[in-house]
Design an enzyme around this catalytic site. Structure first.
Site, PDB file in Angstrom:
ATOM      1  N   GLU A   1       5.791   3.734 -25.163  1.00  0.00           N
ATOM      2  CA  GLU A   1       6.953   3.809 -24.279  1.00  0.00           C
ATOM      3  C   GLU A   1       8.217   3.436 -25.050  1.00  0.00           C
ATOM      4  O   GLU A   1       8.243   2.431 -25.780  1.00  0.00           O
ATOM      5  CB  GLU A   1       6.717   2.843 -23.116  1.00  0.00           C
ATOM      6  CG  GLU A   1       7.793   2.779 -22.071  1.00  0.00           C
ATOM      7  CD  GLU A   1       7.440   1.791 -20.964  1.00  0.00           C
ATOM      8  OE1 GLU A   1       8.102   1.824 -19.927  1.00  0.00           O
ATOM      9  OE2 GLU A   1       6.488   0.990 -21.156  1.00  0.00           O
TER      10      GLU A   1
ATOM     11  N   LYS B   1       9.629   8.125 -15.794  1.00  0.00           N
ATOM     12  CA  LYS B   1       8.731   7.074 -15.316  1.00  0.00           C
ATOM     13  C   LYS B   1       8.863   6.955 -13.805  1.00  0.00           C
ATOM     14  O   LYS B   1       9.958   6.863 -13.248  1.00  0.00           O
ATOM     15  CB  LYS B   1       9.075   5.745 -15.984  1.00  0.00           C
ATOM     16  CG  LYS B   1       8.085   4.616 -15.699  1.00  0.00           C
ATOM     17  CD  LYS B   1       8.387   3.411 -16.574  1.00  0.00           C
ATOM     18  CE  LYS B   1       7.401   2.277 -16.363  1.00  0.00           C
ATOM     19  NZ  LYS B   1       7.642   1.150 -17.278  1.00  0.00           N
TER      20      LYS B   1
ATOM     21  N   CYS C   1       3.327   3.621 -18.547  1.00  0.00           N
ATOM     22  CA  CYS C   1       3.053   2.191 -18.380  1.00  0.00           C
ATOM     23  C   CYS C   1       2.731   1.775 -16.952  1.00  0.00           C
ATOM     24  O   CYS C   1       1.607   1.931 -16.489  1.00  0.00           O
ATOM     25  CB  CYS C   1       4.227   1.380 -18.924  1.00  0.00           C
ATOM     26  SG  CYS C   1       3.764  -0.348 -19.274  1.00  0.00           S
TER      27      CYS C   1
ATOM     28  N   GLY D   1     -51.617   3.726 -25.245  1.00  0.00           N
ATOM     29  CA  GLY D   1     -50.401   4.420 -25.655  1.00  0.00           C
ATOM     30  C   GLY D   1     -49.171   3.838 -24.984  1.00  0.00           C
ATOM     31  O   GLY D   1     -49.241   2.925 -24.163  1.00  0.00           O
TER      32      GLY D   1
END
Length: 630
Positions: free
Chosen positions: A46, A114, A153, A347
């Site tokens: 950012e 933003k 952010c 086995g």
């Protein structure tokens, strides 16, 4: 994007607050280095062009103008490279300053503002930046054949991040430019957010956070570069090496993302409910296959069913065995009996079934002597497996019964007119069915249930005798593939109550896998080795995982197998057993169509009532044709 893989990078280069020229030079340097590594998209932190902690300088025209010129320099660099870049900077518009991300693709640049501006605790971005007036109507862009979107952010930390809508609208990769300071416990919480968001949105998520170079007046920013995919972290930097210029690269699997979205029907339901998608949004023409391509920046585990790291051993094995024990305990309470009959061969599979049975009875407060272990020596039984079977039953304290089957099978051969010298499928299956008959009759005799021992890998290959070991009253290992069976038995060995039990379990693990239906060799050793006949189980488990979990085509499975087993198997061997896998997987579906109940323990299961429904007469032609073309 090549063969469904998109190579992306998260970068946090060193920088200086408000020194645009220096910051741009570091970004350009990183882009050139990453482009040489084949990276197609790189995300930076950012406000990386100016630095995040410029404070009131964000309202200074000199800094804002310099940021725009810096963006031009970066864009000019990108135009000469194959890589696309996502960088952060402050931008003036409509009388306000916005915290922006610039997506630079060749000669074009897209700007994303933003959405959510934090203004609490140490954050006070509203002093300088305005929030985006509205979210984009769709939010994604195309880059190198993939659909990508950007959030910044704080957007990730909100109750409904913008990336939710972007993913529902079709974005396959979300890039986050961030500047997140470090306080105690915050990093682990951040990691949980990134993993959760990539899982919830069925997408890849690349996160880049500003690091060394930000102001430390009040807080400290450690560099953080993280790439996750559908809930799994593919790459992350070491925060302790904060003086470096950290970046991480990952080849994210767009095909796997699209398959999960298609398979998880509620994803499309949610998208439609929120008016985010049209019916055509998820279709794209498949790109040409590049036989020489390798997803270098992606770990391909050769054993995808096995816990990837040692620190997960106890957690994962405890979870698996608890699921098995819970399933068996519930079945016992329903039938109203703690009596369990299980065939013990010495086995791997029967050993795991017995261990689970013993622990289940102890959980229920029952007597482990209610478990009747039956060993049934036949034509191919060796001293090694016989001795191990007897030791296991004795050491675990269960009721032991030994019933040789040779005479009964010879009588059966006489009844049906079969030559015992002919070791064909009749010779082998007669023994398996005789053993199953004995177990079923003892279950009737004791008022108990027959516990099946066959595993998921055998079900995939049809490596079981129809109405023989194929049948039981509860298939405890039905969801556990062979590679995981071996791993679980080893885990039990590590926790064994005494040395003799530990050593016996280890020897079971080291014994060649065999049904022991044909006579031993001259030295009394196992001659009929399953993996010589059908191929290595680790290869088949690999094929099974990627076919069922992601629906990958043979060519993609082959590409991944070559990477995973480099230096172990050559291409000829990989292809040989791949063809065997697809042929047997289709041809043996009829056995899976009538399986007994059994617990699912992982993401891949073959229950005809749940995870896998396929016609018994489905054709394998398409798959085998592609294998042949490889």
């Amino acid at each position: 994007m090549t063969n469904g893989y998109l190579r992306i990078a998260s970068v946090a280069p060193s920088h200086r607050v408000a020194d645009v020229d220096y910051n741009v030079s570091k970004i350009v340097e990183s882009l050139r280095e990453l482009d040489a590594k084949g990276v197609e998209i790189a995300v930076f932190p950012e406000l990386c062009i100016t630095g995040y902690t410029c404070g009131d300088l964000f309202h200074n025209a000199l800094l804002l103008d310099a940021a725009m010129r810096g963006l031009d320099v970066i864009a000019d660099t990108v135009s000469k490279l194959n890589i696309h870049a996502i960088v952060g900077l402050p931008m003036r518009s409509e009388g306000a300053v916005y915290n922006c991300a610039a997506l630079i693709r060749g000669d074009s640049t897209e700007i994303v503002r933003k959405t959510y501006i934090p203004n609490y605790n140490e954050f006070y971005e509203r002093r300088w930046f305005a929030p985006a007036p509205e979210m984009p109507s769709y939010g994604w862009f195309e880059s190198h054949g993939a659909k990508i979107a950007v959030e910044i952010c704080e957007d990730l930390w909100t109750p409904v991040p913008p990336s939710c809508k972007y993913a529902l609208s079709g974005a396959q990769v979300i890039f986050n430019l961030s500047a997140s300071d470090d306080v105690i416990g915050k990093y682990s919480y951040l990691m949980s957010l990134i993993k959760q968001q990539s899982a919830r949105c069925l997408c890849a998520y690349a996160y880049s956070s500003a690091g060394f170079g930000e102001s430390t007046t009040d807080v400290v920013f450690l560099p953080k570069t993280i790439i996750a995919e559908c809930g799994t972290v593919l790459a992350e930097n070491d925060r302790e090496n904060f003086l470096e210029n950290p970046y991480v690269i990952a080849d994210v699997d767009i095909e796997a993302i699209e398959r999960d979205r298609m398979h998880t029907g509620t994803f499309a339901d949610c998208a439609m409910r929120h008016d985010c998608v049209s019916l055509n949004d998820y279709y794209s023409e498949p790109s040409a296959y590049n036989a020489d391509y390798e997803p270098v920046y992606r770990k391909v585990d050769a054993h995808p069913f096995v816990p990837p790291t040692d620190d997960l051993i106890d957690e994962r094995c405890t979870e698996i065995t608890t699921i098995q024990e819970c399933g068996l305990a519930r079945r016992l309470t329903v039938v109203g009996s703690n009596k369990i009959v299980v065939g013990i061969s010495g086995g791997l599979d029967s050993t795991l079934a017995l261990l689970v049975a013993v622990h289940t009875l102890k959980r229920l407060g029952g007597d482990v002597r209610d478990i009747v272990g039956v060993t049934m020596p036949g034509f191919g039984t060796t001293d090694r497996t016989y001795d191990n079977a007897m030791k296991l039953m004795r050491l675990l304290g269960i009721t032991v019964r030994e019933i040789p089957i040779v005479d009964a099978v010879m009588q059966h051969f006489s009844d049906i007119g079969h030559d015992a010298a002919v070791h064909d499928v009749t010779y082998e299956n007669s023994q398996a069915r005789e053993r199953t008959q004995i177990l079923m009759d003892i279950a009737n005799q004791t008022g108990g249930i027959v516990l099946g021992t066959g595993d998921l890998s055998e079900l995939a290959l049809g490596w079981a005798t129809y109405n023989g070991d194929h049948m039981s009253m509860y298939g405890i290992n039905a969801g556990v593939p062979k590679t995981l069976v071996k791993y679980l038995v080893r885990w039990y060995a590590m926790r064994a109550e005494n040395r003799e039990l530990h050593d016996t379990l280890v020897d079971v693990i080291d014994t060649p896998i065999s049904p022991e239906l044909t006579p031993a060799d001259e030295q009394g050793n196992i001659k009929q080795k399953t993996e010589d006949i059908v191929g290595p189980y680790e290869l088949h488990d690999f094929y099974l995982y990627y076919m069922l979990r992601y629906g990958f085509s043979p060519r993609k499975v082959y590409m991944l197998a070559r990477k995973a087993f480099a230096g172990v198997y050559d291409d000829v061997v990989i292809l040989r057993w791949m063809k065997t896998f697809y042929r047997r997987f289709f041809n043996q579906q009829f056995k899976r169509s009538c399986l007994p109940d059994g617990p699912k323990v992982g993401s891949v299961c073959l229950s005809p009532r749940g995870d896998w429904r396929m016609p018994s007469d489905a054709s394998s032609a398409l798959w085998l044709k592609e294998v042949d073309e490889l």
